[in-house]
Design an enzyme around this catalytic site. Structure first.
Site, PDB file in Angstrom:
ATOM      1  N   ASN A  70      71.005 100.948   4.908  1.00 55.88           N
ATOM      2  CA  ASN A  70      69.802 100.423   4.234  1.00 55.88           C
ATOM      3  C   ASN A  70      68.505 101.061   4.713  1.00 55.88           C
ATOM      4  O   ASN A  70      68.439 101.472   5.860  1.00 55.88           O
ATOM      5  CB  ASN A  70      69.727  98.914   4.474  1.00 55.88           C
ATOM      6  CG  ASN A  70      70.645  98.178   3.531  1.00 55.88           C
ATOM      7  OD1 ASN A  70      70.744  98.544   2.369  1.00 55.88           O
ATOM      8  ND2 ASN A  70      71.311  97.151   4.033  1.00 55.88           N
TER       9      ASN A  70
ATOM     10  N   GLN B 154      70.044 114.798   6.938  1.00 56.35           N
ATOM     11  CA  GLN B 154      71.455 114.723   6.519  1.00 56.35           C
ATOM     12  C   GLN B 154      71.624 115.297   5.105  1.00 56.35           C
ATOM     13  O   GLN B 154      72.624 115.945   4.808  1.00 56.35           O
ATOM     14  CB  GLN B 154      71.971 113.283   6.608  1.00 56.35           C
ATOM     15  CG  GLN B 154      72.129 112.853   8.077  1.00 56.35           C
ATOM     16  CD  GLN B 154      72.743 111.487   8.272  1.00 56.35           C
ATOM     17  OE1 GLN B 154      73.069 110.789   7.315  1.00 56.35           O
ATOM     18  NE2 GLN B 154      72.918 111.084   9.515  1.00 56.35           N
TER      19      GLN B 154
ATOM     20  N   GLY C 273      81.593 100.872  10.520  1.00 58.68           N
ATOM     21  CA  GLY C 273      82.514 101.961  10.860  1.00 58.68           C
ATOM     22  C   GLY C 273      83.827 101.433  11.414  1.00 58.68           C
ATOM     23  O   GLY C 273      84.903 101.948  11.092  1.00 58.68           O
TER      24      GLY C 273
ATOM     25  N   GLY D  36      77.346 106.926  11.358  1.00 54.90           N
ATOM     26  CA  GLY D  36      77.269 105.602  11.981  1.00 54.90           C
ATOM     27  C   GLY D  36      78.660 105.087  12.299  1.00 54.90           C
ATOM     28  O   GLY D  36      78.929 103.888  12.268  1.00 54.90           O
TER      29      GLY D  36
ATOM     30  N   HIS E 247      69.425  97.314  -3.966  1.00 51.34           N
ATOM     31  CA  HIS E 247      70.270  96.534  -3.058  1.00 51.34           C
ATOM     32  C   HIS E 247      69.340  95.808  -2.084  1.00 51.34           C
ATOM     33  O   HIS E 247      69.077  96.269  -0.970  1.00 51.34           O
ATOM     34  CB  HIS E 247      71.243  97.437  -2.294  1.00 51.34           C
ATOM     35  CG  HIS E 247      71.904  96.715  -1.163  1.00 51.34           C
ATOM     36  ND1 HIS E 247      72.816  95.714  -1.361  1.00 51.34           N
ATOM     37  CD2 HIS E 247      71.740  96.798   0.187  1.00 51.34           C
ATOM     38  CE1 HIS E 247      73.194  95.229  -0.190  1.00 51.34           C
ATOM     39  NE2 HIS E 247      72.554  95.872   0.760  1.00 51.34           N
TER      40      HIS E 247
ATOM     41  N   ALA F 274      80.439 104.682  14.889  1.00 51.40           N
ATOM     42  CA  ALA F 274      80.720 103.764  16.007  1.00 51.40           C
ATOM     43  C   ALA F 274      80.135 102.382  15.767  1.00 51.40           C
ATOM     44  O   ALA F 274      80.229 101.512  16.626  1.00 51.40           O
ATOM     45  CB  ALA F 274      80.166 104.342  17.309  1.00 51.40           C
ATOM     46  N   GLY F 275      79.530 102.180  14.617  1.00 54.14           N
ATOM     47  CA  GLY F 275      78.905 100.889  14.317  1.00 54.14           C
ATOM     48  C   GLY F 275      79.901  99.874  13.794  1.00 54.14           C
ATOM     49  O   GLY F 275      81.108 100.133  13.710  1.00 54.14           O
TER      50      GLY F 275
ATOM     51  N   THR G 267      75.462 103.777   2.164  1.00 51.57           N
ATOM     52  CA  THR G 267      75.582 102.347   2.462  1.00 51.57           C
ATOM     53  C   THR G 267      74.427 101.886   3.350  1.00 51.57           C
ATOM     54  O   THR G 267      73.953 100.757   3.226  1.00 51.57           O
ATOM     55  CB  THR G 267      76.932 102.081   3.172  1.00 51.57           C
ATOM     56  OG1 THR G 267      77.988 102.396   2.252  1.00 51.57           O
ATOM     57  CG2 THR G 267      77.086 100.635   3.605  1.00 51.57           C
TER      58      THR G 267
ATOM     59  N   ASP H 208      77.412  93.707  -3.554  1.00 50.46           N
ATOM     60  CA  ASP H 208      76.734  92.686  -4.370  1.00 50.46           C
ATOM     61  C   ASP H 208      77.571  92.370  -5.610  1.00 50.46           C
ATOM     62  O   ASP H 208      77.709  91.211  -6.010  1.00 50.46           O
ATOM     63  CB  ASP H 208      75.347  93.195  -4.773  1.00 50.46           C
ATOM     64  CG  ASP H 208      74.596  93.738  -3.574  1.00 50.46           C
ATOM     65  OD1 ASP H 208      74.343  92.963  -2.651  1.00 50.46           O
ATOM     66  OD2 ASP H 208      74.306  94.950  -3.543  1.00 50.46           O
TER      67      ASP H 208
HETATM   68  P1  NAI Z   1      75.422  99.100  13.234  1.00 51.77           P
HETATM   69  O1  NAI Z   1      74.066  99.039  13.845  1.00 51.77           O
HETATM   70  O2  NAI Z   1      76.542  98.329  13.818  1.00 51.77           O
HETATM   71  O3  NAI Z   1      75.885 100.623  13.182  1.00 51.77           O
HETATM   72  C1  NAI Z   1      75.046 101.650  12.760  1.00 51.77           C
HETATM   73  C2  NAI Z   1      75.471 102.897  13.492  1.00 51.77           C
HETATM   74  O4  NAI Z   1      74.719 103.981  12.976  1.00 51.77           O
HETATM   75  C3  NAI Z   1      75.200 102.832  15.001  1.00 51.77           C
HETATM   76  O5  NAI Z   1      76.401 103.097  15.715  1.00 51.77           O
HETATM   77  C4  NAI Z   1      74.175 103.928  15.215  1.00 51.77           C
HETATM   78  O6  NAI Z   1      74.338 104.599  16.464  1.00 51.77           O
HETATM   79  C5  NAI Z   1      74.472 104.864  14.039  1.00 51.77           C
HETATM   80  N1  NAI Z   1      73.378 105.761  13.700  1.00 51.77           N
HETATM   81  C6  NAI Z   1      72.049 105.550  13.763  1.00 51.77           C
HETATM   82  N2  NAI Z   1      71.388 106.669  13.429  1.00 51.77           N
HETATM   83  C7  NAI Z   1      72.308 107.593  13.118  1.00 51.77           C
HETATM   84  C8  NAI Z   1      72.229 108.949  12.713  1.00 51.77           C
HETATM   85  N3  NAI Z   1      71.055 109.571  12.579  1.00 51.77           N
HETATM   86  N4  NAI Z   1      73.382 109.613  12.498  1.00 51.77           N
HETATM   87  C9  NAI Z   1      74.570 109.005  12.671  1.00 51.77           C
HETATM   88  N5  NAI Z   1      74.709 107.734  13.073  1.00 51.77           N
HETATM   89  C10 NAI Z   1      73.591 107.040  13.280  1.00 51.77           C
HETATM   90  O7  NAI Z   1      75.197  98.748  11.704  1.00 51.77           O
HETATM   91  P2  NAI Z   1      76.292  98.337  10.604  1.00 51.77           P
HETATM   92  O8  NAI Z   1      76.481  96.886  10.625  1.00 51.77           O
HETATM   93  O9  NAI Z   1      77.480  99.227  10.749  1.00 51.77           O
HETATM   94  O10 NAI Z   1      75.494  98.683   9.274  1.00 51.77           O
HETATM   95  C11 NAI Z   1      75.152 100.021   8.942  1.00 51.77           C
HETATM   96  C12 NAI Z   1      74.163 100.028   7.795  1.00 51.77           C
HETATM   97  O11 NAI Z   1      74.749  99.488   6.620  1.00 51.77           O
HETATM   98  C13 NAI Z   1      72.900  99.200   8.044  1.00 51.77           C
HETATM   99  O12 NAI Z   1      71.793  99.934   7.551  1.00 51.77           O
HETATM  100  C14 NAI Z   1      73.118  97.975   7.197  1.00 51.77           C
HETATM  101  O13 NAI Z   1      71.891  97.382   6.821  1.00 51.77           O
HETATM  102  C15 NAI Z   1      73.815  98.587   6.019  1.00 51.77           C
HETATM  103  N6  NAI Z   1      74.546  97.654   5.168  1.00 51.77           N
HETATM  104  C16 NAI Z   1      74.559  97.926   3.824  1.00 51.77           C
HETATM  105  C17 NAI Z   1      75.223  97.131   2.943  1.00 51.77           C
HETATM  106  C18 NAI Z   1      75.228  97.444   1.483  1.00 51.77           C
HETATM  107  O14 NAI Z   1      75.793  96.656   0.725  1.00 51.77           O
HETATM  108  N7  NAI Z   1      74.646  98.534   1.010  1.00 51.77           N
HETATM  109  C19 NAI Z   1      75.935  95.933   3.417  1.00 51.77           C
HETATM  110  C20 NAI Z   1      75.917  95.744   4.836  1.00 51.77           C
HETATM  111  C21 NAI Z   1      75.231  96.596   5.684  1.00 51.77           C
END
Ligand code: NAI
Length: 329
Positions: free
Chosen positions: A131, A112, A17, A11, A187, A13-14, A129, A159
């Site tokens: 969810n 994965q 990331g 992920g 979480h 590019a998210g 990380t 958290d």
């Molecule tokens: P985002 O939507 O900005 O980025 C997620 C990225 O994952 C996207 O670029 C997408 O193309 C990529 N992606 C999707 N499927 C994929 C795959 N099969 N292989 C590789 N890449 C893939 O989301 P963000 O804000 O970066 O958050 C990412 C995750 O982290 C979310 O699930 C969010 O809920 C979770 N999160 C967890 C936290 C924790 O404390 N555990 C805290 C904040 C977010």
């Protein structure tokens, strides 16, 4: 200089990331003397955006960044990696039920896990990380039978950090005065941030607060619902703090916990504290020589018991759902 350590980020590019990669590349994870090779996994449509991020990484000229490789094939990207930070996940879309969400993420974390099993380095450590992080970690772990289960973990450090910061603000002390914070369970909004075993300047935190009403009705919900509060304020979910916590988590796993302190990590339960064996649940852990251990012997009162049980029941339901979906290898 040591030889490069290979760190995979999915992920990439998210949002997370975009904070995480620059911190890792600048040495925040492995220190100034260890070069890093970044292995970045994305889905095909996001590869162009990821190329742009790599251009920016180049433009930072980080002395610790040895190499960057990107791709959409987990088997290639994970080849020989020492750390895997699994951030990319499928968010809950409109009208999506929890079962749909678990299934969609199973479609990401099962392959994965298999790819890591096949090609990662022998010392691989996996931090999830994305969810629903605990159950995604369970799915990846169960699809990687050759990797020891203790090498899989999910992030509850955000958290944990939120709980430290809320407590420090309440008592008007620096965060450095707070030790032995614990997040128990999932979480999610059911998580239990525990002040009964935390310490403030060596004093029991619940006693230092001396206000059960605040603890139960302000502190716990503020920590548990902080993610939603950030979305409400920022218009986007927490990203820089999630990246920072991901680094804290992985760095502690390498460097160990400070003497007399512990951190929160979601790891495979061995049945400690009545958490069913095999669930990936958050516990207080100490880390030494790259190995975590669940802190034993804490007394759990009735209040804490109820909170832990409620969060663990949610994890148990998630496990049942992914078992029925055939996602556990
Ligand atoms: P985002 O939507 O900005 O980025 C997620 C990225 O994952 C996207 O670029 C997408 O193309 C990529 N992606 C999707 N499927 C994929 C795959 N099969 N292989 C590789 N890449 C893939 O989301 P963000 O804000 O970066 O958050 C990412 C995750 O982290 C979310 O699930 C969010 O809920 C979770 N999160 C967890 C936290 C924790 O404390 N555990 C805290 C904040 C977010």
């Amino acid at each position: 200089m040591n030889s490069p350590v290979k760190v995979a980020v999915t992920g990439a590019a998210g949002q997370i990331g975009y904070s995480l990669l620059f911190r890792i590349a600048s040495g925040a994870l492995l220190g100034p003397d260890t070069p890093v090779e970044l292995r970045l996994l994305e889905i095909t449509p996001a590869l162009k955006a990821l190329e742009g991020v790599v251009m920016e990484l180049d433009d930072c000229a980080f002395p610790t960044l040895a190499k960057v490789e990107i791709g959409d094939d987990a088997t290639k990207v994970f080849d020989g990696v020492n750390h895997a930070l699994l951030v990319g996940a499928r968010p809950r879309g409109p009208g999506m039920e929890r079962g749909d969400l678990l299934e969609a993420n199973g479609g990401i974390f099962a392959p994965q896990g298999k790819a890591l099993n096949d090609v990662a380095a022998d010392d691989i450590r996996v931090t999830v990380t994305g969810n629903p992080a605990n159950t995604n970690a369970l799915i990846a772990m169960s699809n990687a039978p050759d990797i020891p289960t203790e090498r899989f973990s999910a992030l509850t450090r955000l958290d944990h950090n939120r709980a430290i910061s809320q407590l420090a603000a309440k008592l008007g002390v620096p965060v450095t005065e707070i030790r032995r914070m614990t997040i128990w369970g999932n979480h999610s909004a059911t998580q239990y941030p525990d002040l009964f075993h935390a310490e403030v300047s060596g004093q029991n935190a619940a006693e230092a607060v001396g206000d059960q009403e605040w603890l139960a009705n302000t502190f716990i919900p503020t920590v548990a619902k902080r993610g939603a509060a950030i979305i409400e304020a920022r218009g986007a979910s927490s990203a820089a703090s999630a990246a920072s916590a991901t680094i804290d988590h992985a760095r502690t796993w390498v460097e160990g916990t400070a003497e007399g302190d512990w951190v929160s990590m979601a790891v495979r339960s061995d049945g400690s504290y009545g958490v069913p064996e095999g669930l990936v649940s958050s516990f207080p852990v100490t880390v030494k020589d790259g190995r975590w251990e669940i802190v034993q012997g804490l007394e759990i009162d009735e209040f804490s018991r109820g909170k832990i049980d409620a969060s663990v029941a949610e994890l148990d339901e998630e496990r049942k759902a992914v078992t029925e979906l055939g996602l556990l290898g």
